[in-house]
Design a protein around this motif. Sequence first.
Motif, PDB file in Angstrom:
ATOM      1  N   ARG A  19      -2.958  -0.993 -11.048  1.00  0.00           N
ATOM      2  CA  ARG A  19      -3.159  -0.803  -9.621  1.00  0.00           C
ATOM      3  C   ARG A  19      -3.099  -2.149  -8.932  1.00  0.00           C
ATOM      4  O   ARG A  19      -3.900  -3.046  -9.223  1.00  0.00           O
ATOM      5  CB  ARG A  19      -4.499  -0.136  -9.304  1.00  0.00           C
ATOM      6  CG  ARG A  19      -4.610   0.238  -7.827  1.00  0.00           C
ATOM      7  CD  ARG A  19      -5.872   0.987  -7.479  1.00  0.00           C
ATOM      8  NE  ARG A  19      -7.009   0.105  -7.289  1.00  0.00           N
ATOM      9  CZ  ARG A  19      -8.071   0.404  -6.556  1.00  0.00           C
ATOM     10  NH1 ARG A  19      -8.133   1.579  -5.929  1.00  0.00           N
ATOM     11  NH2 ARG A  19      -9.084  -0.440  -6.451  1.00  0.00           N
ATOM     12  N   ALA A  49       7.663   1.428  -1.704  1.00  0.00           N
ATOM     13  CA  ALA A  49       6.877   2.467  -1.039  1.00  0.00           C
ATOM     14  C   ALA A  49       6.369   1.951   0.287  1.00  0.00           C
ATOM     15  O   ALA A  49       6.233   0.741   0.484  1.00  0.00           O
ATOM     16  CB  ALA A  49       5.706   2.907  -1.910  1.00  0.00           C
ATOM     17  N   THR A  58       3.593   8.909   3.781  1.00  0.00           N
ATOM     18  CA  THR A  58       4.090   7.949   2.802  1.00  0.00           C
ATOM     19  C   THR A  58       5.554   8.235   2.504  1.00  0.00           C
ATOM     20  O   THR A  58       6.054   9.339   2.766  1.00  0.00           O
ATOM     21  CB  THR A  58       3.298   8.012   1.488  1.00  0.00           C
ATOM     22  OG1 THR A  58       3.370   9.354   0.966  1.00  0.00           O
ATOM     23  CG2 THR A  58       1.840   7.641   1.694  1.00  0.00           C
ATOM     24  N   TYR A  60       8.673   6.996  -0.595  1.00  0.00           N
ATOM     25  CA  TYR A  60       8.878   6.259  -1.840  1.00  0.00           C
ATOM     26  C   TYR A  60      10.361   6.109  -2.169  1.00  0.00           C
ATOM     27  O   TYR A  60      11.185   6.969  -1.842  1.00  0.00           O
ATOM     28  CB  TYR A  60       8.214   6.994  -3.004  1.00  0.00           C
ATOM     29  CG  TYR A  60       6.720   7.116  -2.878  1.00  0.00           C
ATOM     30  CD1 TYR A  60       6.132   8.210  -2.251  1.00  0.00           C
ATOM     31  CD2 TYR A  60       5.881   6.130  -3.387  1.00  0.00           C
ATOM     32  CE1 TYR A  60       4.762   8.319  -2.129  1.00  0.00           C
ATOM     33  CE2 TYR A  60       4.504   6.235  -3.279  1.00  0.00           C
ATOM     34  CZ  TYR A  60       3.955   7.332  -2.648  1.00  0.00           C
ATOM     35  OH  TYR A  60       2.596   7.426  -2.534  1.00  0.00           O
ATOM     36  N   LYS A  65       9.247   7.546  -7.387  1.00  0.00           N
ATOM     37  CA  LYS A  65       8.652   8.788  -6.902  1.00  0.00           C
ATOM     38  C   LYS A  65       8.072   9.579  -8.067  1.00  0.00           C
ATOM     39  O   LYS A  65       8.699   9.742  -9.117  1.00  0.00           O
ATOM     40  CB  LYS A  65       9.719   9.608  -6.179  1.00  0.00           C
ATOM     41  CG  LYS A  65       9.190  10.654  -5.250  1.00  0.00           C
ATOM     42  CD  LYS A  65      10.329  11.288  -4.463  1.00  0.00           C
ATOM     43  CE  LYS A  65      11.051  10.300  -3.580  1.00  0.00           C
ATOM     44  NZ  LYS A  65      12.127  10.912  -2.789  1.00  0.00           N
ATOM     45  N   ARG A  67       5.626   8.609  -9.903  1.00  0.00           N
ATOM     46  CA  ARG A  67       4.897   7.694 -10.794  1.00  0.00           C
ATOM     47  C   ARG A  67       3.983   6.744 -10.027  1.00  0.00           C
ATOM     48  O   ARG A  67       2.916   6.373 -10.515  1.00  0.00           O
ATOM     49  CB  ARG A  67       5.882   6.871 -11.627  1.00  0.00           C
ATOM     50  CG  ARG A  67       6.790   7.690 -12.516  1.00  0.00           C
ATOM     51  CD  ARG A  67       7.608   6.792 -13.447  1.00  0.00           C
ATOM     52  NE  ARG A  67       8.491   5.886 -12.722  1.00  0.00           N
ATOM     53  CZ  ARG A  67       8.453   4.557 -12.823  1.00  0.00           C
ATOM     54  NH1 ARG A  67       7.586   3.984 -13.634  1.00  0.00           N
ATOM     55  NH2 ARG A  67       9.300   3.800 -12.127  1.00  0.00           N
ATOM     56  N   THR A  69       1.852   5.613  -6.441  1.00  0.00           N
ATOM     57  CA  THR A  69       1.182   6.151  -5.256  1.00  0.00           C
ATOM     58  C   THR A  69       0.694   5.012  -4.393  1.00  0.00           C
ATOM     59  O   THR A  69      -0.038   4.135  -4.872  1.00  0.00           O
ATOM     60  CB  THR A  69      -0.003   7.037  -5.652  1.00  0.00           C
ATOM     61  OG1 THR A  69       0.447   8.109  -6.490  1.00  0.00           O
ATOM     62  CG2 THR A  69      -0.666   7.622  -4.410  1.00  0.00           C
ATOM     63  N   SER A  71      -1.545   3.847  -1.098  1.00  0.00           N
ATOM     64  CA  SER A  71      -2.671   4.307  -0.293  1.00  0.00           C
ATOM     65  C   SER A  71      -3.233   3.115   0.458  1.00  0.00           C
ATOM     66  O   SER A  71      -2.886   1.969   0.173  1.00  0.00           O
ATOM     67  CB  SER A  71      -3.744   4.957  -1.172  1.00  0.00           C
ATOM     68  OG  SER A  71      -4.266   4.030  -2.105  1.00  0.00           O
ATOM     69  N   GLN A  82      -0.824   2.304  -6.818  1.00  0.00           N
ATOM     70  CA  GLN A  82      -1.162   2.794  -8.152  1.00  0.00           C
ATOM     71  C   GLN A  82       0.138   3.067  -8.886  1.00  0.00           C
ATOM     72  O   GLN A  82       0.953   3.876  -8.426  1.00  0.00           O
ATOM     73  CB  GLN A  82      -1.998   4.065  -8.050  1.00  0.00           C
ATOM     74  CG  GLN A  82      -2.352   4.677  -9.394  1.00  0.00           C
ATOM     75  CD  GLN A  82      -3.271   3.815 -10.224  1.00  0.00           C
ATOM     76  OE1 GLN A  82      -4.247   3.268  -9.725  1.00  0.00           O
ATOM     77  NE2 GLN A  82      -2.969   3.686 -11.506  1.00  0.00           N
TER      78      GLN A  82
END
Length: 127
Positions: A19, A49, A58, A60, A65, A67, A69, A71, A82
Amino acid sequence: QVQLVESGGGLVQAGDSLRLSCAASGRSFSSNAMGWFRQAPGKEREFVATISMSGSSTYYADSVKGRFTISRDNAKNTVYLQMNSLKPEDTAVYYCAARPPRMGLWLGVRVNDYDYWGQGTQVTVSS
């Protein structure tokens, strides 16, 4: 001005997770859409992203995409990436970037769409 500092990079094995964090200071964080880009050796910087100012939307790159994330926590002035199921081809320096919306549009996928950049954090995925 917006100052951005990335952290969380490292050396991992294929299939592992990481992360990344990007801490922002300066002008209002929540007024900026945020993005992650990456640059592998000998290659151009590429979009990974992006997330809208509120975090409700969001977008990507196809290569990540499902895999990765993205935020954000506007109370902490921080955006996250992440990364799961990492692959050797994900190896790159990862950059955080910020852009105010232009003409009411928050989405940006080009390097030139972004006004502010961090210094980058290295992610290395071994096979």
